[in-house]
Design a protein around this motif. Structure first.
Motif, mmCIF file in Angstrom:
data_model
loop_
_atom_site.group_PDB
_atom_site.id
_atom_site.type_symbol
_atom_site.label_atom_id
_atom_site.label_comp_id
_atom_site.label_asym_id
_atom_site.label_seq_id
_atom_site.Cartn_x
_atom_site.Cartn_y
_atom_site.Cartn_z
ATOM 1 N N PHE A 54 26.870 53.669 48.232
ATOM 2 C CA PHE A 54 26.994 52.214 48.344
ATOM 3 C C PHE A 54 26.322 51.531 47.152
ATOM 4 C CE2 PHE A 54 27.462 52.406 53.206
ATOM 5 C CZ PHE A 54 28.801 52.115 53.146
ATOM 6 N N GLU A 57 28.462 51.950 44.067
ATOM 7 C CA GLU A 57 29.636 51.078 44.100
ATOM 8 C C GLU A 57 29.300 49.675 43.616
ATOM 9 O OE1 GLU A 57 33.427 49.598 44.629
ATOM 10 O OE2 GLU A 57 32.758 51.697 44.664
ATOM 11 N N LEU A 58 28.068 49.252 43.850
ATOM 12 C CA LEU A 58 27.625 47.916 43.436
ATOM 13 C C LEU A 58 27.032 47.905 42.039
ATOM 14 C CD1 LEU A 58 26.138 46.797 46.854
ATOM 15 C CD2 LEU A 58 28.184 45.885 45.749
ATOM 16 N N HIS A 83 24.387 45.412 51.617
ATOM 17 C CA HIS A 83 25.556 46.050 51.003
ATOM 18 C C HIS A 83 26.841 45.406 51.530
ATOM 19 C CE1 HIS A 83 23.433 49.067 48.896
ATOM 20 N NE2 HIS A 83 23.182 49.867 49.907
ATOM 21 N N ARG A 84 26.869 45.197 52.837
ATOM 22 C CA ARG A 84 28.077 44.642 53.449
ATOM 23 C C ARG A 84 28.372 43.248 52.907
ATOM 24 N NH1 ARG A 84 30.159 41.703 57.704
ATOM 25 N NH2 ARG A 84 32.005 42.673 58.688
ATOM 26 N N MET A 86 27.480 41.958 50.028
ATOM 27 C CA MET A 86 27.866 42.016 48.621
ATOM 28 C C MET A 86 29.271 42.594 48.452
ATOM 29 S SD MET A 86 24.183 43.220 47.022
ATOM 30 C CE MET A 86 24.604 42.943 45.296
ATOM 31 N N LEU A 87 29.622 43.583 49.264
ATOM 32 C CA LEU A 87 30.954 44.181 49.176
ATOM 33 C C LEU A 87 32.031 43.210 49.667
ATOM 34 C CD1 LEU A 87 30.129 47.802 50.364
ATOM 35 C CD2 LEU A 87 30.968 47.154 48.094
ATOM 36 N N LYS A 90 32.609 40.900 46.866
ATOM 37 C CA LYS A 90 33.385 41.604 45.829
ATOM 38 C C LYS A 90 34.853 41.677 46.230
ATOM 39 C CE LYS A 90 33.468 45.961 43.245
ATOM 40 N NZ LYS A 90 32.794 47.284 43.056
ATOM 41 N N ARG A 91 35.126 41.983 47.506
ATOM 42 C CA ARG A 91 36.500 42.058 47.992
ATOM 43 C C ARG A 91 37.197 40.708 47.863
ATOM 44 N NH1 ARG A 91 37.729 43.774 54.147
ATOM 45 N NH2 ARG A 91 36.905 41.685 54.527
ATOM 46 N N ASN A 128 26.935 36.485 42.155
ATOM 47 C CA ASN A 128 27.183 36.794 43.565
ATOM 48 C C ASN A 128 26.208 35.958 44.400
ATOM 49 O OD1 ASN A 128 26.799 38.202 46.175
ATOM 50 N ND2 ASN A 128 28.183 39.714 45.274
#
Length: 248
Positions: A54, A57-58, A83-84, A86-87, A90-91, A128
């Motif tokens: 994770f 990925e970031l 993480h959730r 930030m992802l 990103k999505r 972000n």
């Protein structure tokens, strides 16, 4: 149930060599090793591997990931929740960019007309919204490596950077049927290399690896080929030639 390194590699989709490297640098050491020298990974090891991936990925570098997860204050649940967030952000950005690519394809076919503003929707280089939270939790250096240098630019500077990127891709797309080793192709790839290094640091090896990723990851391929079918493969070849020549 403990798993051997090959089983873990197959489960996760990474190489055995990568897992060996994580062990060698002290990032992820399996809980057990048999008398024959086989590494055995526990459920806790797999949970930590997920956490490491994770962070990767970031955009966090391995050294910083190690510092974070080895810290006595590291909270796995807290990390997962961030993480959730930030992802998801990103999505959201990627969805906007994919929509722009789809519109650009229609525009290039003459099916729709795009305004200049629409051509650059999704190219948002602002921070972000969870950046400050990450800075407070894991330190400035980690976040600085996970973000580009573009975050501090004004809106006008961001738009200028987006226009420059679009111009480079348009030029490369026009050259994609030429030899990737040609002087003109290599000059355009040099512009792409210089552009990427305005946003962060790309070694020649990283630049070549990025080109390979354009083909290996079908998400990249689809987006890049939106500028012209076959562009991703052309970029891979041209970037590899550029990197190899520069190393000589």
């Amino acid at each position: 149930m403990a798993m051997r390194v090959k089983e873990v590699a197959d489960l996760v989709g990474i190489s055995v060599r990568t897992l060996h490297h994580y062990d060698e640098i002290g990032l992820l050491t399996p809980d057990e090793t048999t008398e024959s020298g086989y590494r055995l990974y526990s459920d806790n090891n797999l949970q930590m591997l997920q956490q490491i991936l994770f962070f990767k990925e970031l955009g966090f570098p391995l050294k910083k990931i190690k510092d974070i997860i080895k810290s006595p204050s590291f909270d796995q649940q807290e990390a997962l929740e961030l993480h959730r967030k930030m992802l998801l952000e990103k999505r959201h950005r990627l969805n906007k960019m994919i929509a722009t690519v789809d519109k650009t394809i229609q525009h290039s076919k003459g099916e729709i007309q795009m305004t200049s503003k629409e051509k650059f929707e999704g190219f948002d280089f602002s921070h972000n919204p969870y950046e400050q939270e990450a800075r407070q939790r894991w330190g400035d250096d980690a976040v600085d490596n996970a973000n580009t240098k573009l975050g501090n630019m004004s809106k006008a500077e961001q738009e200028a950077m987006s226009e420059e990127m679009s111009a480079i891709y348009t030029k490369l797309a026009a050259l994609r049927h030429e030899s990737p080793a040609s002087e003109e192709s290599q000059a355009a790839i040099n512009d792409w290399y210089d552009f990427l290094n305005k946003m962060g640091h790309y070694s020649l090896d990283a630049f070549k690896g990025l080109g390979q990723l354009y083909v290996d990851d079908k998400r990249f391929t689809k987006n890049i080929d939106g500028f012209g079918e076959g562009l991703a493969e052309f970029l891979r070849d041209a970037m590899a030639i550029y990197a190899d020549k520069k190393r000589k």
